[in-house]
Scaffold this active site. Structure first.
Site, short mmCIF file in Angstrom:
data_model
loop_
_atom_site.label_atom_id
_atom_site.label_comp_id
_atom_site.label_asym_id
_atom_site.label_seq_id
_atom_site.Cartn_x
_atom_site.Cartn_y
_atom_site.Cartn_z
N ASP B 36 -46.64 -61.83 -76.29
CA ASP B 36 -45.53 -62.74 -76.61
C ASP B 36 -44.24 -62.01 -76.96
O ASP B 36 -43.22 -62.64 -77.20
CB ASP B 36 -45.90 -63.67 -77.78
N ASP B 294 -3.49 -72.19 -52.01
CA ASP B 294 -4.94 -72.01 -52.05
C ASP B 294 -5.61 -73.20 -52.70
O ASP B 294 -6.56 -73.76 -52.20
CB ASP B 294 -5.30 -70.78 -52.90
N GLY B 429 -17.86 -70.56 -48.84
CA GLY B 429 -18.42 -71.70 -48.12
C GLY B 429 -17.63 -71.99 -46.86
O GLY B 429 -18.19 -72.20 -45.80
#
Lengths: 466, 508
Positions: B36, B294, B429
């Site tokens: 753990d 932009d 993209g």
């Protein structure tokens, strides 16, 4: 020459305050190995968080594992375990349709005493999918021992009778025959003659498929046929294990599996060193050959040839010292190999030492140390990381093999480290992969050669200790 | 029981450990089974920490189950006290240990007698709170402990600092870009002429905590960590706190105006309007970016946002209010604090999603097909699968989200960083999209054909099957090396055995 009594291996046991992975991590490699399985880890958020972080990018590949995350109602038994598990397993059956569901019991299921072994057969018959229970929890086990608990449970599921003889099989297995149409009967018979006549041998331990192929071919060269492998690629292909079969382990952490195969399945265990490193592989094959009364062919040359091809790596580590902090049970085999490479092993930390299962490996370690004139290392079971770090400061080893929790802090103090977990996931078995072990071991040293003139070894300020 | 394999917020003890190990010279002892202590690995790997993480485990094993762990825990505390001489030891229960129902309070009392360090038990319920809530509680608990201790000893300072000063509360280890944010906030305070009285918990000593009341006000930059401590300090000392996250141009200005109001009420006489104006128009590039061509091209593009409360809310506002981007939905996994989130973002997005189910989020992304995603690492992977770019704005995060370079999200430099992040996500993209339309400039196919056409070698069926088992990213190399090996030796048929012989010989 003095006839000094050869020093014996020295075993110690510390406090067990050490860092290792939780044994549930075995699902990470086992779900990939057993392609038609689904692993359900029955535990808490803590277990899930560990898996999520330890498995890194694997998590995003729609893995065939999931958490059955226990909620407050489960802990206080307000919810019925059986109903809850049934609901989840039906969901898994619907979405994934696996051939087996493996339940991984965790610390929490131990403490609240959830009777997984009792629930499984009932649920199994109700939903029609085999359910294998493995208690791979941090209360009892460390890291790779998780695989041991799973394989020990799987051993009980191996069919105990070889499929019925050819004659009546022909009628029943029309489909099988259809699928086999390419393979003529003579071809099969001819293949058989490549093997020496020996009792069936089943190997146990999960290895990546390429390594399985390599080791199987290696034994084939000696005329030894591997009848099956626990685990196989699919749960439905688990090997037949009949009383009197021979079995051999490929990894040092499989002592429960070995015990199960011996006691429950009445198999004969071939106690051999493990096929890790060129020396280990040769010793492994030799031992199997000797049990079957076969004289090994061309092994010595094969080993020599491998050593020769490794020389450029060995040059880098010969005479250097190494310290194993211990977290995955591969330590003894790796230490033995590195001594043979000319390294000096200062300490072998190991979570758990089964002296019977590892007997041949320990004997080979001892022998290797004597032959190489190397000091015999201490084997520290259940090490204490704090104490170990004090010893590391004192000994200043050339390389520390350790977990990620200590690697960066040690590097910052000018001590070279290699992350131990990589040895679990890399291909390290057989002659072919001896190079990969040394690739890992020498990496920090090669890094040092590249950076050696920069004077950037110690990157922490000395703290004045009061 | 719940079927799950991914969670956005970790278990409670992780929060406690994050706070404890952020302090200097505080040691945490987890009452936990073997394995753990994964927190240490995360800290060492993600933060690339040079020092040993001051967290050890008092291991719960079979013997503990049989006999109880009192002796072991007390021994471990006193041992750590001697070895490391920490100022404070925090005993941290885990979900496993909390069902043992041992009297950890009693162990702490016992250990206190022997230990030189202060010892406390982290007071969190593992089945009710998550990492973030636990971190908030633990910070509150430690602050309260040291304030009360100082009060008992009469060591509490009586007055405020001479000049306006601030405590920055909530900077912690493993927090998303926390180190950089902290530097940026200190710089901002210096620009405003405000002294930094303390930063907690990161890098602070517990001895400094008694000085917290000297600050004029507290700044809590993140919604998730620090509010409980700030509330406590307000109740005890009337210290006002500001919990406006200075992320984005508008919110940073709002935060600074609030600071102005708070310190002027206490007798300072400051006017930050010129500063805000100068920074907004000329130092930060974000306002100018909003005007530029932009950003104009981004107008009305669809985006979705998911993360923790602080970051998801701030990014949603930036996208909608400062860049004119259409946020289809914004979501948070902080279910326990969902109302706050709704109130913050409802007017800036079409829909609010509150869930900690990554599957539901994946589906919601697929449903709306945004041009860009702003989320956690999980959403980045969803984006990969759907071919949608993603900017990572919140934990859970990987090592690449702990950059070495200076990348704050807060303050005026933060606005620049966020602008880059957003703009780069969208242009990537666009670039992908254009490449697809014009057939791309990918030459991979041709090269492979060239090589295989020249090949006089025959891969047997088993050899090829074996080759295909080799991971894709090295397969090409292995194939080339094996063929080279075979050609050198005049081998015509490449079988599995040839493949491995080549590996042995040349390390293919």
């Amino acid at each position: 020459m003095t006839v000094a009594q050869p020093e014996a291996l020295n075993f110690e046991c510390e406090t067990g305050n050490y860092h290792t992975f939780c044994p549930i991590s075995c699902v990470a490699w086992l779900y990939q190995k057993i392609e038609d399985s689904f692993f359900l880890v029955i535990g808490t958020k803590t277990c899930g968080y560990f898996l999520q972080n330890a498995m890194g990018v694997m998590i995003f590949a729609e893995p065939r594992y999931a958490m059955a995350e226990l909620e407050e109602g489960d802990i206080s038994a307000q919810l019925n375990d059986y109903d809850e598990l049934k609901r989840l397993c039906l969901q898994i059956k619907r979405d994934r349709n696996p051939s087996v569901i493996v339940w991984i019991g965790t610390c929490t299921t131990e403490i609240i005493k959830m009777d997984l072994e009792g629930l499984a057969p009932k649920l199994e018959s109700e939903i029609g999918i085999p359910i294998v229970v493995a208690r791979a929890n941090g209360l009892d086990y460390a890291f790779t021992q998780g695989e041991d608990t799973v394989l020990a449970a799987m051993a009980a599921r191996c069919p105990d009778k070889a499929p019925v003889v050819e004659a009546d099989k022909n009628e029943r297995n029309a489909i099988q025959k259809l699928l086999n149409f390419g393979k003529k009967k003579e071809e099969v018979a001819q293949e058989e003659t490549e093997y020496v006549n020996h009792p069936p041998l089943v190997l146990f331990g999960s290895l990546p498929d390429p390594v399985v192929t390599q080791l199987t071919l290696e034994l084939k060269k000696q005329g030894i046929k591997v009848s099956g492998w626990l685990p196989a690629k699919r749960f439905t292909e688990l090997p037949v294990i009949e009383e009197g079969y021979y079995v051999a382990g490929v990894n040092p952490f499989l002592s429960r599996t070995a015990t199960t195969l011996m006691r429950r399945r009445k198999c004969k265990l071939i106690g051999a060193p493990f096929p890790i490193g060129a020396d280990g592989t040769r010793a492994w094959i030799e031992k199997i050959c000797s049990v079957f009364g076969i004289t090994p062919k061309g092994l010595e040359e094969r080993e020599a040839q491998i050593w020769q091809s490794l020389e450029e790596y060995i040059k880098l580590i010969r005479g250097k010292s190494v310290f194993f902090m211990g977290d995955n049970l591969l330590e003894v085999s790796l230490a033995r190999f590195l001594v043979r490479c000319g390294m000096i092993v200062q300490e072998i930390g190991i979570p758990y030492m089964d002296k019977r299962y590892q007997a041949a490996e320990l004997a080979l370690l001892e022998k290797t140390c004597q032959e190489m004139g190397a000091p015999i290392p201490k084997i520290i079971e259940k090490p204490d990381n704090y104490n170990q770090i004090q010893r590391i400061y004192e000994l200043q080893p050339d390389l520390v093999i350790t977990g990620m929790a200590h690697a960066n802090p040690l590097e910052a103090r000018g001590i070279n480290t290699k992350w131990s977990v990589e040895f679990t996931f890399a291909q390290i078995h057989g002659f072919t992969n001896a190079r990969d072990i040394l690739e890992l071991v020498t990496r920090p040293l090669r890094r040092n050669n590249n950076l050696k003139d920069l004077g950037w070894e110690k990157l922490v300020k000395e703290e004045a200790k009061i | 029981m719940k079927l799950a394999y991914w969670m956005y917020a970790g278990p409670a003890h992780i929060g406690t450990l994050r706070v404890a190990s952020s302090f200097k010279n505080v040691h945490a002892i987890m009452h936990a089974p073997l394995g753990d202590d994964y927190f240490n690995v995360m800290r060492s790997m993600l933060e690339r920490e040079r020092n040993f993480t001051p967290v050890t485990a008092s291991i719960v094993d079979r013997n503990v189950l049989a006999r109880g762990s009192q002796e072991k825990v007390v021994d471990n505390i006193t041992r750590k006290d001697k070895e490391e001489t920490p100022d404070l030891i925090v005993l941290t229960p885990t979900c496993t240990s909390s069902i043992l129902q041992e009297d950890l309070h009693n162990f702490v009392e016992r250990a206190k007698i022997e230990a030189k360090a202060d010892v406390i038990l982290a007071d969190v319920n593992h089945y009710r709170v998550n990492e973030l809530q636990a971190a908030d509680r633990t910070l509150h608990q430690i602050v309260q402990y040291y304030i009360e201790k100082a009060r008992k000893r009469g060591e509490l300072p009586q007055s405020k600092t001479e000049k306006p000063s601030v405590n920055i509360i909530g900077i912690s280890t493993l927090g998303f870009h926390n180190q950089h944010d902290c530097t940026e906030l200190k710089r901002l305070m210096a620009d405003l002429g405000i002294e930094v009285n303390a930063v907690i918990p990161e890098g602070a000593s517990v001895h400094e905590l008694k000085n917290l009341p000297r600050a004029w006000f507290n700044l809590v930059p993140y919604r998730e960590l620090g509010l409980m401590a700030a509330n406590y300090l307000e109740q005890e000392f009337g210290t006002p706190y500001i919990n406006i996250t200075p992320m984005g141009v508008v919110e940073t200005a709002r935060c600074i105006r609030k600071i102005q109001q708070v310190i002027n009420e206490q007798g300072a006489n400051v006017d930050y309007e010129d500063f805000i104006n100068e920074q907004t128009l000329h130092v930060s590039q974000a306002a100018w970016f909003s005007r530029s061509i932009d950003c104009q091209n981004l107008t009305g593009k669809k985006a979705v946002v998911f993360g923790d409360n602080t970051h998801a809310a701030a990014i949603t506002k930036i996208l909608a209010r400062e860049m004119g981007i259409h946020v289809v939905w914004a979501g948070t996994y902080c279910k326990y604090d969902a109302d706050w989130f709704r109130e913050q973002v409802s007017e800036y997005c079409d829909e609010v999603i509150i869930t900690d189910d990554h599957g539901a989020i994946g589906d919601a992304i697929a449903r709306v097909e945004p041009s860009a995603i702003f989320g956690t690492q999980m959403e980045r992977h969803v984006g990969k699968r759907l071919n949608i770019p993603c900017g990572v704005i919140a934990a859970p995060i990987h090592v690449q989200n702990f950059p070495i370079g200076y990348k704050p999200f807060l303050g005026y430099e933060g606005t620049n960083q966020i602008t880059d992040l957003i703009y780069n996500s969208f242009t990537l993209g666009m670039e992908d999209h254009l490449l697809e339309i014009f057939g791309g400039h990918d030459t991979k196919e041709v090269i492979t054909k060239g090589i295989s056409a020249e090949s006089d070698l025959n891969w047997t069926k088993d050899g090829l099957a074996e080759l295909n088992k080799i991971p894709g990213f090295v397969r090409g190399k292995v194939k080339r090396n094996t063929e080279k090996f075979a050609r050198e030796r005049g081998i015509k048929d490449i079988t599995t055995e040839v493949l491995y012989a080549a590996k042995e010989a040349v390390g293919a």
